[in-house]
Design an enzyme around this catalytic site. Structure first.
Site, PDB file in Angstrom:
ATOM      1  N   ASP A   1      15.386 -30.614   3.395  1.00  0.00           N
ATOM      2  CA  ASP A   1      15.059 -31.920   3.986  1.00  0.00           C
ATOM      3  C   ASP A   1      14.114 -31.764   5.163  1.00  0.00           C
ATOM      4  O   ASP A   1      13.228 -32.589   5.370  1.00  0.00           O
ATOM      5  CB  ASP A   1      16.326 -32.659   4.429  1.00  0.00           C
ATOM      6  CG  ASP A   1      15.958 -33.984   5.083  1.00  0.00           C
ATOM      7  OD1 ASP A   1      15.349 -34.815   4.390  1.00  0.00           O
ATOM      8  OD2 ASP A   1      16.217 -34.162   6.276  1.00  0.00           O
TER       9      ASP A   1
ATOM     10  N   LYS B   1      21.853 -34.471   4.712  1.00  0.00           N
ATOM     11  CA  LYS B   1      22.125 -34.034   6.094  1.00  0.00           C
ATOM     12  C   LYS B   1      23.549 -34.377   6.506  1.00  0.00           C
ATOM     13  O   LYS B   1      24.223 -33.593   7.157  1.00  0.00           O
ATOM     14  CB  LYS B   1      21.154 -34.731   7.063  1.00  0.00           C
ATOM     15  CG  LYS B   1      19.753 -34.166   7.014  1.00  0.00           C
ATOM     16  CD  LYS B   1      18.873 -34.775   8.073  1.00  0.00           C
ATOM     17  CE  LYS B   1      18.533 -36.210   7.797  1.00  0.00           C
ATOM     18  NZ  LYS B   1      17.122 -36.525   7.607  1.00  0.00           N
TER      19      LYS B   1
HETATM   20  N1  URA Z   1      15.901 -41.078   7.976  1.00  0.00           N
HETATM   21  C1  URA Z   1      16.091 -39.903   7.336  1.00  0.00           C
HETATM   22  O1  URA Z   1      16.847 -39.044   7.794  1.00  0.00           O
HETATM   23  N2  URA Z   1      15.457 -39.697   6.200  1.00  0.00           N
HETATM   24  C2  URA Z   1      14.641 -40.594   5.650  1.00  0.00           C
HETATM   25  O2  URA Z   1      14.119 -40.340   4.605  1.00  0.00           O
HETATM   26  C3  URA Z   1      14.423 -41.816   6.319  1.00  0.00           C
HETATM   27  C4  URA Z   1      15.074 -42.040   7.479  1.00  0.00           C
END
Ligand code: URA
Length: 433
Positions: free
Chosen positions: A161, A187
């Site tokens: 990510d 996350k």
């Molecule tokens: N916040 C995030 O953590 N990821 C996204 O894709 C958009 C907002």
């Protein structure tokens, strides 16, 4: 397996297999798949979407692309919050110490600004001395002692990510439901909290422009969290107008301090109360109305503010700035934007206002850009306010004098004036639990 074939398959609207999705996540994380192929796939996903099954696999692959955090030592008290991103959204700075002082344990990892939206880590770095990275044991110890710690996405947590988020930010592939769902939930799952509240922003300043889209995103994230055994709540909150009055990193920290000191009772405080009460009601297993009372009391008594100070101090931040926000450096140029018309402000395009703040230096246009922590906008008038021609609409704080004409034009183009007071919109559309 070839990345080329995966891109082509998704481009043509087909469903990717588990093997293909895991191949992509693994290869992009280890560097064998280059940025240009990853961006092409993100764009294909943006246009073609993903099935629920593909989204769950992508989320799981990203959550396991690096380390995961074990919060079992905190039992059911571990908690986390995440916003889908908005303009002027400094809710984490308020909600996290508030729920921590009520007994929740928050080992939080936050992100940087994305597109026109700000990020908690950038805001915290505007506090002199604040450390956004810590070693694992020190992080846990602080959560045990103070109730919370907030760091950047650490070393090896969801590295997939980390790379994709930065890539999407500069390739116009942020506002995609599968990509946001997998980004946020990977996350949250890797970070290990048992209770999670999501602030799903809706409106012109959010990635989700309509309540329908936001509901779809919220429901997908809640479902994935529940499937993984977490307690989940998603609050759909209004982002047609920037939240609160301050936009920009140090400026937003100052507004958060004012809310925690009980000096400001505005839309920002109201959204924070809803988020915090939903979270603490799950953590302490108490009814929502009782949780709301506790949250108000935590702020009004100054307990939440004391917790904020203890947290900032524990992370190396200079607490004098929290006690006296006038110490934060102020931009060399403070420019008053005047109203060209008389009447009511009928609408504000929050995204355009977020972009204006980036032009002033408060955000990044390219992923390697540095941020000017002092830069941003203070709103003096918001939707529903009556103005006379020549009234000050907002203050630009910047070191980029040359950016002022274009920024002013952009800001004014983001406003719509009318003759009658517009009907107030809901601040909270819905809570999905
Ligand atoms: N916040 C995030 O953590 N990821 C996204 O894709 C958009 C907002």
């Amino acid at each position: 397996m070839r990345m080329y074939d995966i891109i082509e398959k998704k481009r043509n609207g087909h469903v990717l297999s588990e093997e293909e999705i895991r191949f992509f996540v693994q290869g992009y994380t280890d560097g064998s798949i280059p940025d240009y192929q990853a961006s092409a796939l993100c764009m294909a996903i943006y246009f073609q979407g993903m099935s629920d099954e593909e989204i769950s696999i992508l989320t799981d692959a990203m959550a396991h692309s690096g380390d995961t955090v074990d919060l079992s030592r905190f039992g059911d008290l571990s908690a986390d919050k995440h916003s889908t991103g908005g303009v002027g959204d400094k809710t984490s700075l308020i909600v996290i110490p508030t729920v921590a002082c009520l007994g929740a344990k928050l080992a939080k990892m936050s992100g940087r600004g994305l597109g026109h939206t700000g990020g908690t880590v950038d805001k915290l770095e505007s506090i002199p001395g604040y450390q956004t990275s810590m070693d694992g044991e020190a992080f846990m110890k602080q959560v045990e002692d103070v109730g919370l710690a907030i760091i950047g996405q650490s070393g090896n947590l969801t590295p997939a990510d980390k790379k994709l988020y930065a890539l999407r930010d500069v390739t116009a592939t942020v506002d995609s439901i599968p990509l946001i769902t997998s980004s946020i939930m990977s996350k949250k799952l890797a970070a290990g909290a048992h209770n999670i509240v999501l602030d799903v922003k809706v409106g012109s300043g959010a990635f989700m422009k309509t309540p329908r889209q936001a509901r779809e995103l919220a429901q997908k994230m809640v479902d994935i969290g529940k499937m993984c055994g977490r307690n989940m709540a998603a609050v759909l909150s209004n982002m047609n107008v920037p939240l609160g009055t301050h936009i920009g990193n140090a400026l937003e920290v100052k507004e958060a301090i004012a809310v925690l000191k009980g000096e400001v009772h505005n839309d920002l405080r109201n959204v924070c109360e809803v988020l915090a009460s939903n979270l603490i009601s799950m953590v302490l297993q108490i009814p929502l109305d009782k949780a709301l009372e506790e949250v108000k009391e935590a702020i009004d008594s100054g307990k939440a503010f004391e917790t904020m100070k203890a947290w900032i101090k524990a992370q190396g931040g200079d607490v004098r700035y929290i006690e006296d926000p006038a110490l934060f450096p102020v931009s060399p140029v403070i420019y008053e934007v005047k109203s060209p018309a008389s009447g009511y402000i009928e609408a504000m395009n929050a995204e355009e206002i977020g972009i204006t703040s980036v032009m002033l230096g408060a955000g990044r246009e390219k992923k390697e850009d540095a941020i000017d922590y002092s830069a941003g906008i203070i709103l003096c008038k918001k939707v529903g306010d009556k103005v006379q021609a020549g009234d000050t609409l907002c203050l630009f704080h910047t070191a980029r004098e040359q950016a002022l004409p274009a920024a002013e034009a952009k800001y004014l183009a983001a406003l719509r004036f009318g003759e009658t007071k517009p009907e107030a919109e809901p601040l909270i559309y819905e809570v999905i639990r």
